[in-house]
Each structure stands twice: as structure tokens, then as C-alpha cells.
Design an enzyme around this catalytic site. Sequence first.
Site, mmCIF file in Angstrom:
data_model
loop_
_atom_site.group_PDB
_atom_site.id
_atom_site.type_symbol
_atom_site.label_atom_id
_atom_site.label_comp_id
_atom_site.label_asym_id
_atom_site.label_seq_id
_atom_site.Cartn_x
_atom_site.Cartn_y
_atom_site.Cartn_z
ATOM 1 N N ASP A 231 0.828 -1.206 0.000
ATOM 2 C CA ASP A 231 0.000 0.000 0.000
ATOM 3 C C ASP A 231 0.872 1.269 0.000
ATOM 4 O OD1 ASP A 231 -2.343 1.460 0.038
ATOM 5 O OD2 ASP A 231 -3.093 0.599 1.911
ATOM 6 N N ASP B 47 -10.803 4.115 -1.594
ATOM 7 C CA ASP B 47 -11.397 3.199 -0.626
ATOM 8 C C ASP B 47 -12.915 3.306 -0.649
ATOM 9 O OD1 ASP B 47 -8.792 2.737 0.119
ATOM 10 O OD2 ASP B 47 -9.104 3.173 2.237
#
Length: 493
Positions: free
Chosen positions: A291, A352
Site C-alpha cells: 500500500d 477506498d
Amino acid sequence: MREWHLPVRVEALKVLVSGYQSWSEAELRPLTDVQARPAMAWRHDQGHDPGFLPSGLGGVWRSHTLIALVRGDGGGWVGGVLDATRTFAQWETRVEGDGVQVTRTLEGPEVPVVWEETADVTAAVEALAARLGRAMGARQPAPLRVWCSWYSYYRDVTLDAMLENARLARERGLPFDVFQLDDGFQADLGDWTRPAAHFGGHARDLPGPLRELGFTPGLWLAPFLVGPGSQLFAEHRDWLVRGPDGGPLPVGHNWGGPYPVLDTTHPDVLPWLRELTATARAWGYPYLKLDFLFGAALPGVRFDPTVGRADAYRRGLQGLRDGAGQDAFLLGCGAPLAQSIGLVDAMRTGPDVAPYWDDHTRRVWLGDGTAPSARAALHTSLSRWYQHAWYQPDPDVAICRRELSLLSAEERGTVAGMLDVIGGLRASSDPIRMLDEEGLNLLRRCLEVSRTDRPRTLTRSYGPAVTHFTRATFNLTDDWQDGQPPHSVRGPA
């Protein structure tokens, strides 16, 4: 730089753009609209490419790697490149005089460029994406079904919570392949081998029990980030990308404030990155989510000033792949998209998801469409449907719970519809004990693997994104559209 001038009626054109990294917006908009530019400077680093930001101007659109202009008949023009290994391709369309000025700039070595007129923009975009994928050796493994801890526990995750959810998933016959431990297990960013005090164990304690339950262990890492309070920061400040003042470049605002990033051109950093993923494999994790990867490509002062940003990123990602091994499954996130082809197996293709529809204030008043929300994930992931030729797409998790969620049943179904249309990875993060029978049924539906769908049209849309697919039509607006309610998904008719 290359330029093309199109003497066309600009009012009749739409533009398809894709932002630089996972969370950057991808859109389908009228050419005369305004491309939003975030008001918060730290979001320039974290949501976009600070070296090629959205314009914030009417009639000026910027895109990375690929761009398309769409006429009312579905034809138009498509531009792209056939190699992104060490080069950022930056496209701009600008309404100018009697038509449109198109500019392509390369940051990095020269690469083959395609600019063509076509009678079918959808097919041309898909064909160009497939050519780039083949040229860069895209990895195309089977999609996996993943449970991750983030949207259940965030940074408060514990070893016991992971095992409880894994046991419940097995008891209830939920067909997950992978159980992924997300952020929160580690003492600090960069101190990955030291456990957080609250975790109740060590990350290496989890794989054995997960395998006994029949699941593949997965682990989250942000390998290029360094916590300012970490041991890594204290011992190796010379490993960091520097800002104009000579100190560590401050990035983002997660974890309570800015954080530095590793300089992948420093001779000691690549061995450290290889050792990190090799260590995770030795602990028993063949699935790694990597990430905040954009950090390795930020503008800054590096140890080797002759290495370009794209090349610096690719070197770091190659080091992570080398340490993990060719048989590891690597999921990229917050990552420069095209520059990751051939090294990652899957890639997050939007912001997200969140248990609410929209962060309207942040999106509209602060110009930041990269913030977490269900709408943002749909908006961008649907507009990147063609990227399945580069890796397995990851549109993020389903939200199936009713508790601790502001999503309506309609909106939860719309997120599920996105997963079906995009294909690729299937993921969930709901606490399994929280799911009632309705939630479990929706989750089972969301875990059904599907093939990527394709748009029926790019000339119509219900919202500033690609919304009309052969299997489903999405209404991303706040109003009814042709008999379809807001925030909904329906069959294609």
C-alpha cells in the site's frame, strides 16, 4: 512533447481520463466541464501526481497513460503509450479557439505512442490497454476472494480478532481464499518486524492457524513509508527522499501527521526491501498487499539524481517482487498504475470504499474526489474497466453489514453490482459476527467471481463516470434518471 489540433465542435465531446494512481479520479465528462483540483496541498501528494496535477480549469483535462475523446456517435480519438516501465505519459486536452488542442508529454525515456481516430472508442481503448499489458508482461492470475481486517477493526486489529473471524467464516461456509491482516499489527511504519503492543502476538503467529482453517494468509505492508518515530527513521535518515530544504520530504497526513518515504536509488534500500518481503514470506504469507506505493515516485531529491521518478518507483517495486518471489501474489494499492504492470498480480483501481455513500463536502467544496466513499469507489473503478488487461482489478470491499453503516440496502446492492461488473478480486471486511442472514446472503453473492463487463456506451452516463454496461446500469447521481432511483444499479435496459 507532441501536439495535435482537432477542429471539432467541443460541445459535442466527452473526455475519458484516468488519474495517476489507484486513488486518483478516473472520469467520463463533458469536455467543457472543470477537472477538480484538491484545495488541500497534502492531497496533491497522496491522491494525485504532484508533478502533473489536475488543472482546475474549465475545458482543460489531464490524464495519465491513456486518454480518449468521445463523439456523440461513439467514435472519437484515443491516445496512449505502449511502454510505461520507466516513463510517465502525461496527456492534456484543452478547449482552444475553434477546437481542441491535445498535448502529450513524456517524463522519462521515449516510448512508442499511439494517437488514433476511431469509429468505436470503447473497442479502441480496450485494444490499446491490451497492447500495453502484453508489452509489459501483465500478470493474469485467477482472482481471489479476500477477507481483510481494515474496515472491521482499522488499526485496533488483534490476533484474536483475526482468528475469530476466520473461524466464523469456516463455520458459516463463506468461500474466502485469503485472510489478510491489515495495518495495525506493527509497532510503526518501517518497523514491520516489531509487533504493536495491543496486537496480542506477532504477525508470524497468524499463518499457521489460518492454514489449519483452510485459508491462505495475507499481510498488509506500506513498504516505502517510514514513521517519524520509528527505529528505521532514527537509524537510517540517509535512506530517505529529501525535500528542497535538505530534510526528509514530508508526505501525506495519515497516522497523525506527515511521514517520510524511502529513496529507492540509495544502494542500501533495495536490499532492505527485498529482505522485508522475503521475511514476510518466511513468516508464511504468500499474499502481500503493498500500500501507499506512490511514495517511491514523489518529486524530491534522491541519492542518484540521474534516476527518474518512474524508474525509481519501478526499481523499488522490482525489489519487493524479488524478495517475495515470482510465486507470491502481490496486490498494489495507492500505486502508479501503468508503471506496476508485470510486477503486481492485482491492483486497487479506485479510492477506498466506506460505509457511507459520499463525502460531499470534501468532494465538492474541497475539490477532492479521492476521499473514501462508496460513490468515489464506483465512480473511478467503473471508469477503469479496461485495466483488467494490466492486472486483476481490485475495486475494494463489499459492504454487507447494516450495523455501523450509513449505506441503504439500495446502496449496498450498488456496491455489489460494481464488483460483478469489474470482476477481479472479491473482498469483504465486515465483522462476520455482525452479519445477519440478509448480510450473509449479500456477502455470498459478492464472493461469486465474474468476468469483467464492458460498456454499452460512452455517450450516455448517469453521473460523471462510465455507468452503462452490458450487464448493469448505475445511477451515481442524487436524482432519478429515466425511471432509475438515485445511487442504484439496474439491468441494462
